[in-house]
Design a protein around this motif. Structure first.
Motif, PDB file in Angstrom:
ATOM      1  N   ILE A 188       6.625  -1.210   8.828  1.00  0.00           N
ATOM      2  CA  ILE A 188       5.156  -1.244   8.741  1.00  0.00           C
ATOM      3  C   ILE A 188       4.588   0.150   8.959  1.00  0.00           C
ATOM      4  O   ILE A 188       5.179   0.975   9.641  1.00  0.00           O
ATOM      5  CB  ILE A 188       4.501  -2.196   9.777  1.00  0.00           C
ATOM      6  CG1 ILE A 188       4.900  -1.824  11.205  1.00  0.00           C
ATOM      7  CG2 ILE A 188       4.803  -3.638   9.478  1.00  0.00           C
ATOM      8  CD1 ILE A 188       4.075  -2.531  12.256  1.00  0.00           C
ATOM      9  N   THR A 189       3.442   0.353   8.369  1.00  0.00           N
ATOM     10  CA  THR A 189       2.714   1.601   8.608  1.00  0.00           C
ATOM     11  C   THR A 189       1.934   1.433   9.906  1.00  0.00           C
ATOM     12  O   THR A 189       1.324   0.389  10.139  1.00  0.00           O
ATOM     13  CB  THR A 189       1.741   1.865   7.436  1.00  0.00           C
ATOM     14  OG1 THR A 189       2.498   1.872   6.228  1.00  0.00           O
ATOM     15  CG2 THR A 189       1.019   3.185   7.596  1.00  0.00           C
ATOM     16  N   MET A 190       1.997   2.465  10.740  1.00  0.00           N
ATOM     17  CA  MET A 190       1.271   2.369  12.007  1.00  0.00           C
ATOM     18  C   MET A 190       0.121   3.371  12.104  1.00  0.00           C
ATOM     19  O   MET A 190      -0.886   3.113  12.741  1.00  0.00           O
ATOM     20  CB  MET A 190       2.248   2.576  13.166  1.00  0.00           C
ATOM     21  CG  MET A 190       3.243   1.423  13.253  1.00  0.00           C
ATOM     22  SD  MET A 190       4.729   1.835  14.155  1.00  0.00           S
ATOM     23  CE  MET A 190       4.141   1.755  15.816  1.00  0.00           C
ATOM     24  N   LYS A 202       0.829  -1.227   0.000  1.00  0.00           N
ATOM     25  CA  LYS A 202       0.000   0.000   0.000  1.00  0.00           C
ATOM     26  C   LYS A 202       0.856   1.268   0.000  1.00  0.00           C
ATOM     27  O   LYS A 202       0.636   2.183  -0.777  1.00  0.00           O
ATOM     28  CB  LYS A 202      -0.928   0.015   1.234  1.00  0.00           C
ATOM     29  CG  LYS A 202      -1.891  -1.150   1.295  1.00  0.00           C
ATOM     30  CD  LYS A 202      -2.728  -1.141   2.553  1.00  0.00           C
ATOM     31  CE  LYS A 202      -1.957  -1.438   3.816  1.00  0.00           C
ATOM     32  NZ  LYS A 202      -1.323  -2.762   3.870  1.00  0.00           N
ATOM     33  N   SER A 203       1.836   1.295   0.911  1.00  0.00           N
ATOM     34  CA  SER A 203       2.655   2.518   1.014  1.00  0.00           C
ATOM     35  C   SER A 203       3.574   2.644  -0.189  1.00  0.00           C
ATOM     36  O   SER A 203       3.813   3.750  -0.687  1.00  0.00           O
ATOM     37  CB  SER A 203       3.475   2.495   2.306  1.00  0.00           C
ATOM     38  OG  SER A 203       2.622   2.369   3.415  1.00  0.00           O
ATOM     39  N   THR A 204       4.093   1.513  -0.663  1.00  0.00           N
ATOM     40  CA  THR A 204       4.949   1.551  -1.848  1.00  0.00           C
ATOM     41  C   THR A 204       4.148   2.075  -3.037  1.00  0.00           C
ATOM     42  O   THR A 204       4.613   2.935  -3.786  1.00  0.00           O
ATOM     43  CB  THR A 204       5.497   0.133  -2.147  1.00  0.00           C
ATOM     44  OG1 THR A 204       6.184  -0.324  -0.983  1.00  0.00           O
ATOM     45  CG2 THR A 204       6.435   0.128  -3.338  1.00  0.00           C
ATOM     46  N   LEU A 227      -5.364   8.293   1.675  1.00  0.00           N
ATOM     47  CA  LEU A 227      -5.309   7.917   3.100  1.00  0.00           C
ATOM     48  C   LEU A 227      -4.644   6.545   3.167  1.00  0.00           C
ATOM     49  O   LEU A 227      -5.309   5.515   3.030  1.00  0.00           O
ATOM     50  CB  LEU A 227      -6.729   7.876   3.678  1.00  0.00           C
ATOM     51  CG  LEU A 227      -7.540   9.177   3.546  1.00  0.00           C
ATOM     52  CD1 LEU A 227      -9.035   8.902   3.617  1.00  0.00           C
ATOM     53  CD2 LEU A 227      -7.139  10.170   4.617  1.00  0.00           C
ATOM     54  N   ASP A 228      -3.323   6.549   3.321  1.00  0.00           N
ATOM     55  CA  ASP A 228      -2.572   5.285   3.323  1.00  0.00           C
ATOM     56  C   ASP A 228      -2.702   4.625   4.693  1.00  0.00           C
ATOM     57  O   ASP A 228      -2.144   5.083   5.689  1.00  0.00           O
ATOM     58  CB  ASP A 228      -1.098   5.554   2.990  1.00  0.00           C
ATOM     59  CG  ASP A 228      -0.261   4.285   3.073  1.00  0.00           C
ATOM     60  OD1 ASP A 228      -0.731   3.218   2.637  1.00  0.00           O
ATOM     61  OD2 ASP A 228       0.873   4.358   3.603  1.00  0.00           O
ATOM     62  N   SER A 229      -3.425   3.510   4.736  1.00  0.00           N
ATOM     63  CA  SER A 229      -3.769   2.896   6.018  1.00  0.00           C
ATOM     64  C   SER A 229      -2.766   1.829   6.416  1.00  0.00           C
ATOM     65  O   SER A 229      -2.153   1.202   5.555  1.00  0.00           O
ATOM     66  CB  SER A 229      -5.140   2.226   5.912  1.00  0.00           C
ATOM     67  OG  SER A 229      -6.057   3.085   5.331  1.00  0.00           O
ATOM     68  N   PRO A 230      -2.640   1.587   7.709  1.00  0.00           N
ATOM     69  CA  PRO A 230      -1.810   0.467   8.142  1.00  0.00           C
ATOM     70  C   PRO A 230      -2.537  -0.857   7.894  1.00  0.00           C
ATOM     71  O   PRO A 230      -3.752  -0.934   8.043  1.00  0.00           O
ATOM     72  CB  PRO A 230      -1.625   0.715   9.648  1.00  0.00           C
ATOM     73  CG  PRO A 230      -2.662   1.699  10.045  1.00  0.00           C
ATOM     74  CD  PRO A 230      -3.236   2.331   8.816  1.00  0.00           C
TER      75      PRO A 230
END
Ligand code: GTP
Ligand code: MG
Length: 647
Positions: free
Chosen positions: A283-285, A232-234, A302-305
């Motif tokens: 990891i995204t927190m 997701k974040s990438t 909205l980049d979610s964990p």
């Protein structure tokens, strides 16, 4: 560049189709008898003592020592009172019993959530929320979870997420009394009575309704959700880079730093994962908020964990979504882990997203490079996930499927250059985003903007509130009422998409720089509203709730965490008014003694401090609640009545 926020939390819409895979109905196993002569209701018994030497409380299912004549946990008297001999044996068989599942039973059935400790750890706990959301939705109730938002000082953000699932047994502090809770000190208490002529007579001014000619692109709040590590974040970082929101220089810096820390593959993710802990753990927190512009929209990303420990943060960010991108990892085994009924966040996130009322979803089948861009693999994923999404209530016509590789930049902002992906004839991700439709916005009602974050700059004496307008509009120079402090302030400036703007309207995600107000008078969890139409503020509410997979029943006096938009308060159940038929919503029993998993009920709660709230029927976003205990969501609901505040 992105703004990192722990939002509040949100819930689902009532226009939600019934999940087909909703098969859990054990509440039906309980057979209540009507209360007679004021004596506590008695559940139909199957057994009292499930183990020798103990008796099981029929209310909270706690296994008490035989020497106890009242339940150690909830204080309920043993019925009938038994004479205990000196060996501690039970002298009389119980006259009432029921077979509520013990916590152990729940664990073995996969019905409790188990907190995983680190990335990659396979947590086998079943998500607590989604079964419930399906039913809630079907019943017009709503789901959510939470995160704690701390205020930011001098622009430095401090976020503290509450974990989504605890691995310790759930215990409620239960008290059977109904005395008032102590009030919190230091909170502004002024309450402004709502004008009675109120909302029905409200007429928006001309500038408050959009004028398509002058207004340019609309904002689209797009949640990026999916299983941990799906990319997701990438994907978000890559899109921002491709669309010019991250400069080459910045990108080089991320690459260099990520490499130095032995995390070279996370370079794009680092654009979103800003904190040292996120980068170290990979990891995204907390939810990362970033912006880019497509042909049709100003997109708020909205980049979610994805990690299950941070599901509350995912929920809080994603509940602002107008649409969602569900990212799945195409690699063998990874897709399967995400769709797994126990602990798969592809599954849980899809259900949650649907339960918030989001009905348009783009499925990015990412990491196609790992599976050689195989059409067969894509088709298998599409078939399996498609079946599941339909069962959540997504219509085939509202699902877009995009095979992609964030790492190799395939099918993101342009059609694929990779020959092995030439079989795909659909749109690129960016084109798919442009094909999404905006949901309806509530321009006709007075301004309501729940505050999700506050930035205070002591040096410049500035107070800035961040949030999404749920209704109405605001413009530079507008007088606004900041609740619950009840202080009137002026909107000195507005920012949307990191750009100054003059007007923001319902649906816009903005920061509002306020003048004429002290920093301590603006709080996350508060609401900015029209001065003549203050949001209601109370500490006593009637709720319609759906109880989740709990092992300990909710009783009168149960103490809980109460979450509503971005606010959180300690709460106590002071009345359980009625049980409802989950299908018809009709009352099936008045004043039940306790609430068990999967039951629908009307309850009254008293909160430790006042919150800004509206009935769900008048503002969904301000009328969706959820109740948590020991790090778990135990019930979801909607506000059916705002009761006058208890002093
Ligand atoms: P959480 O936020 O923690 O849930 O993870 P995430 O979904 O944001 O995943 P993230 O972007 O952090 O990426 C996880 C790993 O997957 C990183 O090592 C990425 O390099 C890798 N990855 C992401 N996209 C791709 C891709 O398209 N192909 C390959 N091979 N790896 C990818
Ligand atoms: Mg991430």
């Amino acid at each position: 560049m992105p703004r990192k926020v722990d939002y509040g939390f949100r819930y689902e819409d009532d226009n939600y189709d019934v999940y087909e895979d909703y098969d859990y109905d054990y509440a039906d196993d309980y057979d209540y008898e009507e209360e007679e002569n004021g004596i506590a209701p008695v559940t139909k018994a199957k057994q009292e003592a499930s183990r020798t030497g103990v008796w099981r409380c029929p209310i909270c299912t706690y296994d008490n020592e035989n020497s106890m004549s009242a339940c150690d946990i909830c204080g309920v008297l043993r019925n009938p009172l038994v004479k205990v001999n000196n060996k501690g044996d039970t002298a009389a068989a119980a006259a009432f019993k029921f077979d509520a599942p013990s916590p152990d039973d729940l664990v073995s059935n996969g019905l409790r959530s188990v907190k995983s400790k680190s990335k990659g750890e396979d947590s086998r706990g079943r998500g607590t929320n989604f079964l419930v959301e399906s039913e809630l939705a079907a019943n017009g109730l709503v789901s959510s979870s939470t995160s704690v938002t701390r205020e930011r000082h001098n622009g430095v953000e401090e976020n503290d997420s509450t974990s989504g699932s605890g691995n310790k047994p759930e215990t409620f502090n239960t008290r059977m009394d109904t005395e008032s809770l102590p009030s919190k000190s230091g909170k502004a208490r002024s309450i402004i009575e709502r004008k009675t002529e109120s909302i029905s007579q409200y007429i928006p001014e001309k500038w408050m309704t959009p004028n398509n000619k002058d207004d340019g692109l609309s904002q689209l709040n797009l949640a990026i959700v999916g299983h941990v590590d799906s990319g997701k974040s990438t994907l978000s970082g890559r899109m921002l880079h491709l669309l010019g929101r991250i400069s080459q220089k910045e990108m080089h810096k991320y690459e260099k730093e990520a490499k130095q820390q032995g995390k070279g593959s996370f370079a794009f993710a680092w654009a979103l994962d800003e904190s040292a802990e996120e980068r170290e753990r990979g990891i995204t927190m907390t939810v990362g908020v970033a912006f880019f512009t497509s042909r049709k929209y100003h997109v708020v990303l909205l980049d979610s964990p994805g990690h299950r420990d941070f599901v509350p943060n995912m929920i809080s960010g994603a509940t602002q979504a107008d649409a969602a991108i569900l990212v799945v990892d195409a690699s063998m085994g990874s897709f399967e882990a995400g769709i797994d009924a126990i602990g798969g966040q592809t599954r849980e996130h899809a259900q949650l997203i649907r339960s918030f009322g989001v009905d348009q979803i783009i499925i990015v089948v990412n990491k196609m490079d790992v599976v050689e861009y195989s059409k067969e693999r894509f088709d298998v994923i599409k078939q399996k996930l498609g079946t599941f999404l339909r069962s959540c209530g997504f219509k085939d016509s509202s699902i877009l499927w995009i095979p992609a590789s964030a790492m190799e930049n395939q099918n993101l902002v342009a059609n694929p250059s990779e020959a092995r992906l030439s079989w795909f004839k659909g749109p690129s991700l960016l084109d798919a985003i442009d094909s999404l439709q905006l949901p309806e916005r509530d321009y006709s009602k007075p301004l309501l903007m729940p505050i999700c974050d506050v930035i205070k700059s002591q040096s410049q004496g500035q107070v800035t509130a961040c949030g999404k307008l749920e209704s109405g509009a605001i413009r530079t120079g507008s007088k606004v009422l900041v609740m619950p402090s009840g202080i009137t302030a002026t909107a000195r400036s507005l920012e949307r998409d990191s750009q100054l703007c003059n007007i923001a309207r319902a649906g816009d995600n903005v920061t509002v720089n306020l003048q004429g107000i002290e920093g301590n008078q603006v709080t996350a969890g508060g609401v900015i509203c029209h001065p003549d139409y203050p949001v209601q503020v109370t500490n006593r509410l009637q709720l319609k709730i759906l109880v989740l997979d709990i092992s300990t029943p909710i009783v009168m006096g149960s103490q809980l965490e109460f979450h509503i938009h971005h606010a959180k308060e300690a709460a106590r159940i002071v009345k359980i008014l009625s049980l409802l038929d989950p299908k018809t919503g009709n009352t099936t029993k008045k004043s039940p003694r306790c609430l068990l998993a999967k039951q629908n009920a009307i309850v009254e709660v008293v909160l430790q401090g006042p919150v800004c709230v509206e009935e769900y029927s008048s503002c969904r976003a301000l009328g969706r609640v959820f109740l948590r205990s020991s790090g778990r969501t135990i019930a979801l609901g909607i506000v059916t009545q705002v009761i006058k505040r208890e002093e």
